[in-house]
Structures are given as C-alpha cells and as structure tokens.
Scaffold this active site. Structure first.
Site, PDB file in Angstrom:
ATOM      1  N   THR A 220       3.428  -5.702   6.142  1.00 38.25           N
ATOM      2  CA  THR A 220       4.512  -5.348   7.058  1.00 38.25           C
ATOM      3  C   THR A 220       4.813  -6.444   8.069  1.00 38.25           C
ATOM      4  OG1 THR A 220       2.719  -4.202   8.173  1.00 38.25           O
ATOM      5  CG2 THR A 220       4.254  -2.860   6.928  1.00 38.25           C
TER       6      THR A 220
ATOM      7  N   ASN B  98      10.358  -8.308  16.218  1.00 38.53           N
ATOM      8  CA  ASN B  98      10.684  -9.378  15.288  1.00 38.53           C
ATOM      9  C   ASN B  98      11.776  -8.889  14.345  1.00 38.53           C
ATOM     10  OD1 ASN B  98      10.791 -11.210  13.151  1.00 38.53           O
ATOM     11  ND2 ASN B  98       8.616 -11.709  13.317  1.00 38.53           N
TER      12      ASN B  98
ATOM     13  N   GLY C  35       7.941   0.860  10.045  1.00 33.37           N
ATOM     14  CA  GLY C  35       7.448   0.775   8.666  1.00 33.37           C
ATOM     15  C   GLY C  35       8.033   1.810   7.724  1.00 33.37           C
ATOM     16  N   GLU C  36       8.441   2.956   8.249  1.00 26.33           N
ATOM     17  CA  GLU C  36       8.802   4.043   7.338  1.00 26.33           C
ATOM     18  C   GLU C  36      10.239   4.536   7.480  1.00 26.33           C
ATOM     19  OE1 GLU C  36       4.562   5.776   8.383  1.00 26.33           O
ATOM     20  OE2 GLU C  36       5.113   6.229   6.335  1.00 26.33           O
TER      21      GLU C  36
ATOM     22  N   ILE D 275      -0.594  -4.589   5.910  1.00 29.01           N
ATOM     23  CA  ILE D 275      -0.370  -4.131   4.530  1.00 29.01           C
ATOM     24  C   ILE D 275       0.861  -4.803   3.918  1.00 29.01           C
ATOM     25  CG2 ILE D 275      -1.565  -1.971   4.993  1.00 29.01           C
ATOM     26  CD1 ILE D 275       1.094  -0.515   5.031  1.00 29.01           C
TER      27      ILE D 275
ATOM     28  N   LYS E 293       8.711   1.100  19.166  1.00 28.44           N
ATOM     29  CA  LYS E 293       8.432   2.156  18.189  1.00 28.44           C
ATOM     30  C   LYS E 293       8.196   1.440  16.856  1.00 28.44           C
ATOM     31  CE  LYS E 293      11.602   5.530  20.332  1.00 28.44           C
ATOM     32  NZ  LYS E 293      12.820   6.354  20.082  1.00 28.44           N
TER      33      LYS E 293
ATOM     34  N   GLY F 231       0.836  -1.193   0.000  1.00 31.96           N
ATOM     35  CA  GLY F 231       0.000   0.000   0.000  1.00 31.96           C
ATOM     36  C   GLY F 231       0.872   1.245   0.000  1.00 31.96           C
TER      37      GLY F 231
HETATM   38 MO1  MOS Z   1       2.134   5.078   5.331  1.00 30.31          MO
HETATM   39  S1  MOS Z   1       2.735   6.440   3.865  1.00 30.31           S
HETATM   40  O1  MOS Z   1       1.456   6.124   6.493  1.00 30.31           O
HETATM   41  O2  MOS Z   1       1.038   4.026   4.643  1.00 30.31           O
END
Ligand code: MOS
Length: 742
Positions: free
Chosen positions: A473, A635, A707-708, A471, A704, A245
C-alpha cells in the site's frame, strides 16, 4: 515544514521492488534448505480412512512425508490456535487428525531436496476416505442460516448488526413508493500476485526465523508460539515485503504451520510455497444473498430501510462482518431494520477481502437506490442528496467529518454527469449502447494502538521502526515522509524498518487503519525526540533556544529552531555533539483514544461509463471517476494508486469474478487465474481519482485511511450503468454476457 507530507512521493522501496532486490517470503535462501509441497484432500467432508506414503517416501530425494499419523505433537485446545483476528469458533488445525472439513484441506506434506521432487512425490501419496455428504451451496442452506452474534474477540466485537430504528415494518407498508429486491454476490478470491509461502529457518537450538507471507508478523509469531508451545524470543517472524494480501494474510495461514512442523520434525530449514490452486482454500470473500427494501415518499426521502443478508462460513468458525448497517451512515431514514444470518458450509472459513462487507453490501444498497431513483423519476445523485444524513443513525453520532456532498459534486462535474439523458438505451456510440451509472462508497476510518521507535544519529540520519507490514500500500513511503517532515531531515536520510516481529508492536495491517495509526505515532515519537533535543540545546552556552517551549520548537532543515523565529536555530548535529549523544532513541506507544462521541468514516462517489455491444452483450467500462473524502492525503500518488486499484478490482467484481464450486464434490472448479477471471489491461480504460478536501481533527495529522474505500460502490456504479445502457437490471454478480440476453 511539511515538504514531504502531501507531496506525490514515489515509493522509497520502488527500486528494490522492480530490480528484484526486495525479497519475498519464498525467496530467502539458507544452506541446507529443504522444500515442501502440500497434498490437499479431494473430498469436502469425511475422514481419511487410510493414507499411505510409502511410494512417495521411496522417491530419491524425498526426505520425509508428514501426515496426521506421524506429525510431531500438536496442542489439543482451540486457544493454542487462536490468532489476534480469529473469529469465534474452533480454528483449523493443520495435520491434526484424519477429519476432513473442506476440499483441498492439507492432509500431507512432502519434504524433499528440491521443490520439483517434492511436488512430483505428492502424486504418489495414496489416500482413501470415508466420505460424508457435503453442502457447499449457499442457496441450499439459506433457510437454515442462523442469526449472527456479536463476536467474543474484542478485535471483532463491533461486527453485530445495528439495532432497529423506529417501526420499519409499518413504515414500509405505508410508504408511497417502495422498492424491494434480492441481490447476490458470489464467492470471490483475493488472488494476490505473490504465492503464499513460508521459509522457516531452523536455528541452532531449535529457534525459528520465519519468513512468512503475512499482513501481521506479530500475529503470526504469537500464533506459532501457541501452536508449537514456543516462547516469543525463540520465534522471529519477518515479512519485509508482500506481493498483495487484500485481507487473505490477516490471519496466519496453514502453510506457516506446515513448514514449521516440518522444520521442527527434521531439525532443518524448510520452505513451503503454495500453488495458485492451493491458495483457493486459504479463505475467500463470503457469498452474500441480500434483500433490500426501501420505502420512500414522493419527495424522494426515505421512510424505511430493511437490509437482510445471508453470508457463508465454515462448519468450524463463524466469520462475519457488519454487513447490513451501512445505510445507517449514508441515508437518513427514521425507520430501519437489519438482519444478518450465517450459513455454515463445508468450506474453509471465509475471511476479510478488501473492504469486507461494505463492498458487497453496497453493491446491493446502491443498486437498490438506483432502482428507487428510477421509480421516483429522480436523478440518482439528487436522490442521494435528498437522503443525505449528517449523523450516523446506528450509533446516533455526528461524523468527525463527511465531505460526501463534495464527492458527489466534484465527481459529477469531472464525469460530465449533467449531460446524462436518464432514459435507458438513449445514449449510443455506433453499435454500442452507452450507460452512465453512479454509486456511493463508505468505509471506516479507524486507528489502532501502535508503537514506534525512532533512532536519530548524530550524522543526521534516522531509523524509524515498527512491526507493521507494508502489504503493498505504500507504508514504507508514508512512514518516511512523516518522519522526514517531523524530524526536519531529507527523505533520503530516513530508513524504515518494518515487517519484523522483533520491532515495536503493531497490530495486523488491515482495515485501512495502519497509515493513520503509524503516521500519528511517528509524529508523536518525533515530538519526544524534539523535546529531548531541546532540553540539551537549551543548556548550550548562549543558546538561542533557551527558554523555548517544546510546542514552540520545530525540527527543520537539519536544525532545531523556534517556530516563530527562524533565526533562533541550532543544527541538530551541534546539539547532539554538545550532549555527547551519538544516537538518540525514543520508543513510544500511541494509544489513540478516538473520540467515541463521533463516527469516523471515509466516503466516496463513483461514476462509471459502460459501453455495451448491443449484439454480443460485451460490457466495457470505458470511463470511471472515483471522488473520495478521506481526510488529509499524505501522498496523493500512493493513495491515488490505492483508489485506482480499488476501481480496477471493482470492475472485476462487477463483470468478471466468481468462484465456481462443483457442489457434488464441494470442489472449486476454477481455482486458477485462467478460469477465475480478473480484469486485465484490456479491461481497464480511463480512471480518474479525485480527493476532495476534508479537514478532520480526529488525530493530529487529520488523516483517514484509503486502503479499502476505493473498491466500495464500484460494482454498483457499473451495474447501474449497465441498466442505463441496456434497460436490463442485473442483480446477481458478475454481469456476464448471458445475463444481458433478453
Ligand atoms: Mo484488509 S481486507 O482489512 O486486509
């Protein structure tokens, strides 16, 4: 205890995914399913003068063609089209009227017995337009761009530029060493593997079951209720799996409205799968022109920072993020100013794309820091150490944790940074110039309110349910890890239910906030399960747990036990039998009132090696190290994959990705993954991920999200490496061969 958390557990949904058992939105089948295909506008701005669907309707197998002229009623107010993460403005209304606001805008939907017939018939829809002049070029509109406002949507309210600190103009003018330059990041597109699709199952009585590609099933459910005037109990949205996504599925996309409109009009189940080309009008990373000015003293500390950005959005909505303030959390500077303006273009609204704002902003900031280091004759890592800040200066708060120094140290060590000759063009491998560059990354560590339900059954299984998405992840997996540890059960005894709007509430999965939020919510819910079990267990005859406090009880190895004395234990099955419980259900909303007196961020240090063919200018990223501080890592395998993927994407951002528009027509020219370049295997070499230790007590599990953060800083590290290799500074991405010609 804690056998699973912290272990590099493989994805529990991995087998389902690689065997094809995992179903995606466009793969759900029902009897009598009709297939839709969308027609997009071929002008960027104007009105549809005439739309003739006669020929398309005449094709055998075509059921109907919907346009703004014959569609079912739609609401006429913006509120009905607002979703949880909508920016300010007037949301796009699919097939609402004849107005065209961007090239590729859906203007008709052909519904047929097969997808092939539907697609074929789209070519027979005849359209003529009253065209108006359009502007799609950020450079043409930059002077008309308007300052951003803090958004009205409370989910978005944080996205205003931070306040000025001190007297930045005077400090810049007086600085001993100055660097000022302009940097450019073009429009980029998410290009997830899975095509956007919705399968709308029309149930008896008009209820809808919607299999949709989305990062937020409840956001889509709420949105469809607004658009179709339906009640939540009549719309169920499911998205059990998502093939990527990256932010493109945070907001409900128009394919779900189109498929729903057709299903309701025909009282029949309908599937719509967008083409790759059509996905280029769903949203994009906004192009960004940035000016950075840094004023330093000769000792290598900063006196002043000025960060000015222009980004783009549509004519109808004001999408922006907090683009300019990141230096405030990275580098100490008594004086700083930020400005962010928005240029409105005849394009679809821009949207979040992985690490929105940080990833683009830090390309500029971290390139500029590299240029400043060169002016100061300082090692780039040393400059960042000297400018290090232990406070978020925008908010004037300390960090809950910030192990960025360790990222620099451990990253540099793993990379071999100490062997770098700082002189450009000084390092070679045959005909290749070698360049080593580095950059800092930063992202937010957020938590959101979320609800989890745990159903523990007497046979020692637990089902954990939450409407969040996975998504791609690894959410399924970490949810199971936490539940297994907290309930004292084997991982195989945990089943996860997610991606279904009928499950306990969850916001969209984005912002790197779900892992922390859902994991802590599972832990809190499991504690309640433990409390219930203890109350029953304490009543058992001669109970070894009588008098034990909940905080002293643990669930481990299928037993309820005393934390301090493993001999005091009762099997969970015995407790449930005694309490005549087949099943124990607990549902709990966790509303993490994060400590507002602290700033919550993740950090990283990225090191990259490039080899540049001196004759041809071909750049390869031969090595990269990304050292990340993100609290406790649940993980290392799935988290490591997030960072790896971020680095790969950063390579694409640095070297390949650019959405090109023919501004005469306002049309994207490379709306396909042949001409929109992304890294392929041959572009990806040695990538090492390091997670540094970072104890954090912002939440019980000390987590924390990751993902980004993985993409942030990567493009700058590569651009800095390219400069080191070639002596050529490229400030506009992507760094293509032509830009390296002298
Ligand atoms: Mo992320 S850009 O908040 O799916």
């Amino acid at each position: 205890m804690n056998a699973y958390m912290g272990a590099p557990t493989s994805r529990i949904d991995g087998i389902a995914k690689v065997t094809g058992a995992a179903k995606y939105a466009g793969e759900f089948n029902v009897a009598g399913l009709a297939h839709a295909c969308m027609v997009g506008a071929t002008i960027a701005k104007g009105r549809i003068a005439r739309i003739d669907t006669t020929a398309a309707k005449g094709v055998a197998g075509v059921i109907d063609v919907l346009t703004h002229e014959n569609r079912p009623p739609l609401p006429d107010n913006d509120l009905a089209y607002k979703d949880d993460v909508a920016p300010d403005g007037s949301p796009f209304r699919p097939l609402y009227d004849g107005k065209v606001m961007f090239n590729g805008q859906p203007i008709a939907l052909v519904v047929a017995e097969t997808p092939e017939i539907a697609r074929c018939a789209t070519g027979l829809v005849e359209v003529s337009y009253d065209k108006q002049p359009s502007v799609t070029d950020i450079f043409r509109e930059r002077d008309k761009a308007v300052p951003v406002k803090a958004p009205a949507n409370p989910m978005e309210a944080a996205f205003a530029p931070p306040k000025t600190r001190g007297t930045p103009d005077q400090a810049l003018a007086a600085a001993a060493v100055r660097h000022q330059a302009e940097y450019f990041v073009p429009i980029e597109h998410h290009n997830p593997m899975e095509l956007y699709a919705s399968t709308v199952v029309y149930e008896r009585g008009g209820k809808l079951t919607v299999y949709d590609k989305t990062q937020g099933v409840q956001n889509v459910q709420k949105y469809l209720c607004g658009v179709f005037g339906m009640q939540p109990e009549d719309v169920r949205v499911m998205s059990p799996f998502m093939g990527g996504g990256f932010g493109s599925g945070l907001r409900p996309q128009f394919q779900v409205v189109l498929a729903g409109l057709a299903a309701r009009a025909l009282q029949r189940s309908v599937r719509l799968v967008l083409t790759r080309q059509q996905m280029y009008v769903l949203g994009y990373r906004p192009a960004m022109i940035q000016s950075i000015a840094l004023g330093a003293n000769t000792g290598g500390t900063l006196d002043a920072i000025a960060h000015d950005a222009v980004t783009i959005t549509s004519q109808y909505e004001d999408f922006h993020r907090q683009e300019t303030g990141w230096s405030g959390v990275l580098y100490k500077s008594p004086n700083a100013k930020y400005a962010h303006r928005l240029a409105k273009l005849d394009l679809a609204t821009s949207c979040d794309m992985r690490a929105p704002s940080a990833c683009t902003a830090l390309f500029a900031l971290e390139s500029a820091m590299d240029e400043l280091a060169i002016k100061l004759n300082l090692d780039p890592v040393e400059l960042r150490m000297r400018c290090y800040t232990d406070r978020d200066q925008n908010e004037d708060k300390p960090f809950s944790s910030k192990a960025l120094r360790q990222c620099y140290q451990q990253g540099a060590e793993a990379f071999g940074w100490g062997k770098r000759n700082p002189v450009p063009r000084s390092m070679r491998d045959g005909s290749d110039l070698i360049g080593w560059g580095m950059a800092t990354g930063v992202w937010e560590a957020l938590q959101v309110p979320i609800t989890v339900r745990i159903a523990l059954t007497a046979n020692g299984h637990a089902e954990v349910a939450c409407a969040t998405s996975d998504i791609g992840t690894g959410t399924y997996t970490i949810m199971a890890q936490v539940a297994a540890d907290m309930l004292g059960l084997p991982l195989d005894n945990i089943s996860i239910k997610l991606g279904d709007s009928s499950l306990p509430q969850s916001p969209v999965e984005g912002g790197s906030w779900i892992a922390t939020s859902v994991a802590n919510a599972i832990a809190a819910t499991a504690e309640q399960v433990r409390g219930d079990l203890l109350r029953v267990a304490a009543q058992m005859p001669n109970s070894p747990l009588a008098g034990l406090a909940v905080s002293e009880a643990v669930l481990v190895d299928g037993k309820l036990a005393s934390r301090g004395d493993a001999a005091r234990a009762v099997p969970i099955a015995d407790v449930m039998r005694h309490g005549r419980l087949d099943r124990l259900d607990k549902e709990l909303t966790t509303n993490p009132a994060q400590d507002q007196s602290q700033a919550h961020n993740t950090h990283s240090a990225v090191f990259a090696e490039v080899k540049v063919d001196e004759q041809l200018g071909v750049v390869r990223v031969t090595r990269a190290v990304n050292a990340v501080a993100a609290g406790r890592i649940l993980n290392p395998k799935t988290a490591g994959s997030q960072i790896l993927g971020g680095v790969v994407w950063g390579i694409g951002m640095a070297l390949h990705e650019e959405t090109m528009i023919d501004h005469r027509f306002g049309r994207i020219m490379n709306a396909n993954i042949a001409e929109y370049h992304v890294p392929v295997h041959a572009d990806v070499h040695d990538i090492k991920v390091i997670f540094v230790d970072e104890p954090d007590s912002s939440n019980p599990l000390g987590m924390k999200g990751v993902g980004e953060i993985g993409i942030v800083g990567v493009a700058a590290a590569i651009a800095n490496a390219v400069y080191h290799a070639t002596g050529k500074r490229v400030r506009n991405l992507p760094i293509t061969l032509d830009k390296l010609q002298s």
